[in-house]
Design a protein around this motif. Sequence first.
Motif, PDB file in Angstrom:
ATOM      1  N   ALA A 244       0.836  -1.214   0.000  1.00 13.18           N
ATOM      2  CA  ALA A 244       0.000   0.000   0.000  1.00 13.18           C
ATOM      3  C   ALA A 244       0.863   1.253   0.000  1.00 13.18           C
ATOM      4  O   ALA A 244       1.861   1.341   0.703  1.00 13.18           O
ATOM      5  CB  ALA A 244      -0.904  -0.007   1.232  1.00 13.18           C
ATOM      6  N   LYS A 245       0.481   2.212  -0.834  1.00 15.87           N
ATOM      7  CA  LYS A 245       1.146   3.522  -0.792  1.00 15.87           C
ATOM      8  C   LYS A 245       0.554   4.266   0.406  1.00 15.87           C
ATOM      9  O   LYS A 245      -0.663   4.390   0.531  1.00 15.87           O
ATOM     10  CB  LYS A 245       0.851   4.337  -2.061  1.00 15.87           C
ATOM     11  CG  LYS A 245       1.164   3.589  -3.347  1.00 15.87           C
ATOM     12  CD  LYS A 245       2.381   4.121  -4.005  1.00 15.87           C
ATOM     13  CE  LYS A 245       2.830   3.361  -5.239  1.00 15.87           C
ATOM     14  NZ  LYS A 245       2.364   2.024  -5.536  1.00 15.87           N
ATOM     15  N   ARG A 246       1.432   4.766   1.268  1.00 18.36           N
ATOM     16  CA  ARG A 246       0.967   5.388   2.513  1.00 18.36           C
ATOM     17  C   ARG A 246       0.770   6.892   2.352  1.00 18.36           C
ATOM     18  O   ARG A 246       1.617   7.573   1.782  1.00 18.36           O
ATOM     19  CB  ARG A 246       1.995   5.164   3.622  1.00 18.36           C
ATOM     20  CG  ARG A 246       2.205   3.735   3.976  1.00 18.36           C
ATOM     21  CD  ARG A 246       3.382   3.577   4.919  1.00 18.36           C
ATOM     22  NE  ARG A 246       3.190   4.223   6.214  1.00 18.36           N
ATOM     23  CZ  ARG A 246       4.177   4.613   7.008  1.00 18.36           C
ATOM     24  NH1 ARG A 246       5.426   4.445   6.653  1.00 18.36           N
ATOM     25  NH2 ARG A 246       3.915   5.179   8.169  1.00 18.36           N
ATOM     26  N   TRP A 247      -0.337   7.389   2.878  1.00 15.69           N
ATOM     27  CA  TRP A 247      -0.591   8.826   2.971  1.00 15.69           C
ATOM     28  C   TRP A 247      -1.038   9.104   4.391  1.00 15.69           C
ATOM     29  O   TRP A 247      -1.503   8.197   5.085  1.00 15.69           O
ATOM     30  CB  TRP A 247      -1.696   9.262   1.981  1.00 15.69           C
ATOM     31  CG  TRP A 247      -1.265   9.232   0.532  1.00 15.69           C
ATOM     32  CD1 TRP A 247      -0.908   8.121  -0.183  1.00 15.69           C
ATOM     33  CD2 TRP A 247      -1.134  10.337  -0.356  1.00 15.69           C
ATOM     34  NE1 TRP A 247      -0.577   8.466  -1.466  1.00 15.69           N
ATOM     35  CE2 TRP A 247      -0.707   9.838  -1.603  1.00 15.69           C
ATOM     36  CE3 TRP A 247      -1.361  11.713  -0.228  1.00 15.69           C
ATOM     37  CZ2 TRP A 247      -0.478  10.650  -2.708  1.00 15.69           C
ATOM     38  CZ3 TRP A 247      -1.153  12.533  -1.341  1.00 15.69           C
ATOM     39  CH2 TRP A 247      -0.702  12.000  -2.569  1.00 15.69           C
ATOM     40  N   ARG A 248      -0.880  10.365   4.841  1.00 17.94           N
ATOM     41  CA  ARG A 248      -1.356  10.721   6.171  1.00 17.94           C
ATOM     42  C   ARG A 248      -2.230  11.972   6.108  1.00 17.94           C
ATOM     43  O   ARG A 248      -2.061  12.814   5.223  1.00 17.94           O
ATOM     44  CB  ARG A 248      -0.193  10.953   7.145  1.00 17.94           C
ATOM     45  CG  ARG A 248       0.728  12.110   6.770  1.00 17.94           C
ATOM     46  CD  ARG A 248       1.821  12.280   7.799  1.00 17.94           C
ATOM     47  NE  ARG A 248       1.316  12.841   9.039  1.00 17.94           N
ATOM     48  CZ  ARG A 248       1.087  14.146   9.255  1.00 17.94           C
ATOM     49  NH1 ARG A 248       1.347  15.035   8.306  1.00 17.94           N
ATOM     50  NH2 ARG A 248       0.624  14.568  10.406  1.00 17.94           N
ATOM     51  N   TYR A 249      -3.182  12.029   7.039  1.00 11.51           N
ATOM     52  CA  TYR A 249      -4.002  13.238   7.136  1.00 11.51           C
ATOM     53  C   TYR A 249      -3.145  14.340   7.738  1.00 11.51           C
ATOM     54  O   TYR A 249      -2.473  14.128   8.751  1.00 11.51           O
ATOM     55  CB  TYR A 249      -5.235  12.983   8.014  1.00 11.51           C
ATOM     56  CG  TYR A 249      -6.211  12.018   7.381  1.00 11.51           C
ATOM     57  CD1 TYR A 249      -7.043  12.423   6.333  1.00 11.51           C
ATOM     58  CD2 TYR A 249      -6.300  10.698   7.810  1.00 11.51           C
ATOM     59  CE1 TYR A 249      -7.933  11.537   5.735  1.00 11.51           C
ATOM     60  CE2 TYR A 249      -7.181   9.806   7.220  1.00 11.51           C
ATOM     61  CZ  TYR A 249      -8.002  10.226   6.175  1.00 11.51           C
ATOM     62  OH  TYR A 249      -8.863   9.341   5.591  1.00 11.51           O
ATOM     63  N   VAL A 250      -3.172  15.486   7.106  1.00  8.10           N
ATOM     64  CA  VAL A 250      -2.352  16.611   7.543  1.00  8.10           C
ATOM     65  C   VAL A 250      -2.731  17.044   8.970  1.00  8.10           C
ATOM     66  O   VAL A 250      -1.909  17.534   9.729  1.00  8.10           O
ATOM     67  CB  VAL A 250      -2.514  17.765   6.526  1.00  8.10           C
ATOM     68  CG1 VAL A 250      -1.819  19.028   6.981  1.00  8.10           C
ATOM     69  CG2 VAL A 250      -1.984  17.327   5.168  1.00  8.10           C
ATOM     70  N   ASP A 251      -3.993  16.794   9.354  1.00  9.89           N
ATOM     71  CA  ASP A 251      -4.429  17.205  10.704  1.00  9.89           C
ATOM     72  C   ASP A 251      -4.124  16.153  11.769  1.00  9.89           C
ATOM     73  O   ASP A 251      -4.730  16.154  12.838  1.00  9.89           O
ATOM     74  CB  ASP A 251      -5.931  17.506  10.692  1.00  9.89           C
ATOM     75  CG  ASP A 251      -6.757  16.232  10.471  1.00  9.89           C
ATOM     76  OD1 ASP A 251      -6.164  15.140  10.297  1.00  9.89           O
ATOM     77  OD2 ASP A 251      -7.995  16.322  10.493  1.00  9.89           O
ATOM     78  N   ASP A 252      -3.200  15.206  11.432  1.00  8.44           N
ATOM     79  CA  ASP A 252      -2.816  14.158  12.387  1.00  8.44           C
ATOM     80  C   ASP A 252      -3.930  13.146  12.635  1.00  8.44           C
ATOM     81  O   ASP A 252      -3.931  12.460  13.661  1.00  8.44           O
ATOM     82  CB  ASP A 252      -2.347  14.741  13.733  1.00  8.44           C
ATOM     83  CG  ASP A 252      -0.961  15.354  13.602  1.00  8.44           C
ATOM     84  OD1 ASP A 252      -0.227  14.938  12.685  1.00  8.44           O
ATOM     85  OD2 ASP A 252      -0.647  16.261  14.391  1.00  8.44           O
ATOM     86  N   GLY A 253      -4.840  13.014  11.710  1.00  5.38           N
ATOM     87  CA  GLY A 253      -5.942  12.050  11.862  1.00  5.38           C
ATOM     88  C   GLY A 253      -5.552  10.635  11.491  1.00  5.38           C
ATOM     89  O   GLY A 253      -6.408   9.772  11.345  1.00  5.38           O
ATOM     90  N   GLY A 254      -4.251  10.378  11.315  1.00  3.19           N
ATOM     91  CA  GLY A 254      -3.795   9.011  11.015  1.00  3.19           C
ATOM     92  C   GLY A 254      -3.485   8.819   9.544  1.00  3.19           C
ATOM     93  O   GLY A 254      -3.357   9.788   8.788  1.00  3.19           O
ATOM     94  N   GLU A 255      -3.408   7.560   9.152  1.00  5.42           N
ATOM     95  CA  GLU A 255      -2.992   7.241   7.783  1.00  5.42           C
ATOM     96  C   GLU A 255      -4.130   6.673   6.951  1.00  5.42           C
ATOM     97  O   GLU A 255      -5.100   6.147   7.484  1.00  5.42           O
ATOM     98  CB  GLU A 255      -1.887   6.183   7.820  1.00  5.42           C
ATOM     99  CG  GLU A 255      -0.569   6.742   8.245  1.00  5.42           C
ATOM    100  CD  GLU A 255       0.566   5.744   8.017  1.00  5.42           C
ATOM    101  OE1 GLU A 255       0.416   4.819   7.184  1.00  5.42           O
ATOM    102  OE2 GLU A 255       1.597   5.916   8.672  1.00  5.42           O
ATOM    103  N   VAL A 256      -3.931   6.739   5.642  1.00  2.00           N
ATOM    104  CA  VAL A 256      -4.840   6.081   4.696  1.00  2.00           C
ATOM    105  C   VAL A 256      -3.935   5.523   3.600  1.00  2.00           C
ATOM    106  O   VAL A 256      -2.896   6.107   3.297  1.00  2.00           O
ATOM    107  CB  VAL A 256      -5.926   7.091   4.205  1.00  2.00           C
ATOM    108  CG1 VAL A 256      -5.333   8.324   3.582  1.00  2.00           C
ATOM    109  CG2 VAL A 256      -6.909   6.450   3.245  1.00  2.00           C
ATOM    110  N   GLY A 257      -4.275   4.349   3.070  1.00  2.00           N
ATOM    111  CA  GLY A 257      -3.396   3.705   2.086  1.00  2.00           C
ATOM    112  C   GLY A 257      -4.109   3.441   0.765  1.00  2.00           C
ATOM    113  O   GLY A 257      -5.343   3.426   0.689  1.00  2.00           O
TER     114      GLY A 257
END
Length: 345
Positions: A244-257
């Motif tokens: 999975a390519k990892r991304w994160r919420y800029v507001d520190d809400g965790g990751e999404v892939g």
Amino acid sequence: MASTAAISSVDAFGRSIRDLRISVTDRCNFRCVYCMPREIFGPGYAFVPRDELLQLEEIVRIAKVFAACGVKKVRITGGEPMIRRNLEHLIEMIASIEGIDDISMTTNASYLSKGRAVALKDAGLKRITVSLDALDEETFRTVCDVEFPVSRVLEGIENARQAGFENIKINAVIKRGLNEHSVLPLARYFHGTGSILRFIEYMDVGSTNNWKLDEVVSARELVAMINKEMPIEPVSPNYRGEVAKRWRYVDDGGEVGFITSVTESFCGDCSRVRLSAVGQIYTCLFATEGFDIRDPLRAGASDQDLLEIVQTLWGKREDRYSELRGQIPVDVFSDAKVEMSHIGG
Ligand code: SAM
Ligand code: SF4
Ligand code: SF4
């Protein structure tokens, strides 16, 4: 199997063997339209007879051979793996194999009661991935093609969390015209919960789902959709070959892939091998043929014989289907690809 230091096995493109996916059953209580369409997997479909399934001890013996070839991670899958009797015992046996340091499972969570979640944890399961493609009842029913409340899947996730599973992953397959309206509700729901939502591009795996390229919602589109409402930024991979390519919420809400199997292939690092419930080894998710290891095992092959079979097979491996997709005439791969429900995701 006698304890041996893992022998490094590399394929024709220099890729090591690290990751074993074990399908413990070809059966499932759901009929997801992209995986087991009811028209094909309805009454009359010939599921594997029980005596043809690998027994638990046979699975463990094969897993030990793979561990001796360098496998470090095992994922239990199916069909729906939680249907398999004595699954916890299997997990316990696999967790104790020397060299296996990670054991996980992918499930639709329909059987993930409090008791089972605790039993899985106690057996040594380290991580759980739950598949969930929609949050509203109507879409969920359309995708999974069964009468099953979404609330029970969400309860299953909560049961796993309470049993001590951390960073639970949620897999969502998005198919155009079916559930792209579920992308934002899913992202909103799991934002900030510690669970990592991963969107999987709809794949041309198997031959029964009547896959069409224009039904694939690309990771690029998915990123744009989410970013518009909840800004995200890319994160570097945890390790080489991470799917999975990892991304994160800029507001520190965790990751999404995002799993870009169709639009951006990742065959170059593919260290995955699959074992079907009947003992066929597949060196690619899109393979048209497996290699039978059950017959030699039942005919009395020694551990050394089995090791040589696996090493020879992996040594010849040239699979890179996703890289070649689009370059090869469709009819070359026509109707013989193995079904996802036989080898798991
Ligand atoms: N039944 C379990 C479940 O659904 O989690 C485990 C087996 S299922 C085959 C494993 C994963 O494959 C699921 O996350 C599912 O969504 C995914 N999958 C099945 N068919 C797919 C397809 N055509 N394209 C992309 N992912 C698919
Ligand atoms: Fe069953 Fe999983 Fe396939 Fe859905 S994706 S039909 S839950 S095996
Ligand atoms: Fe691995 Fe085959 Fe997928 Fe390529 S297409 S990443 S070789 S499973």
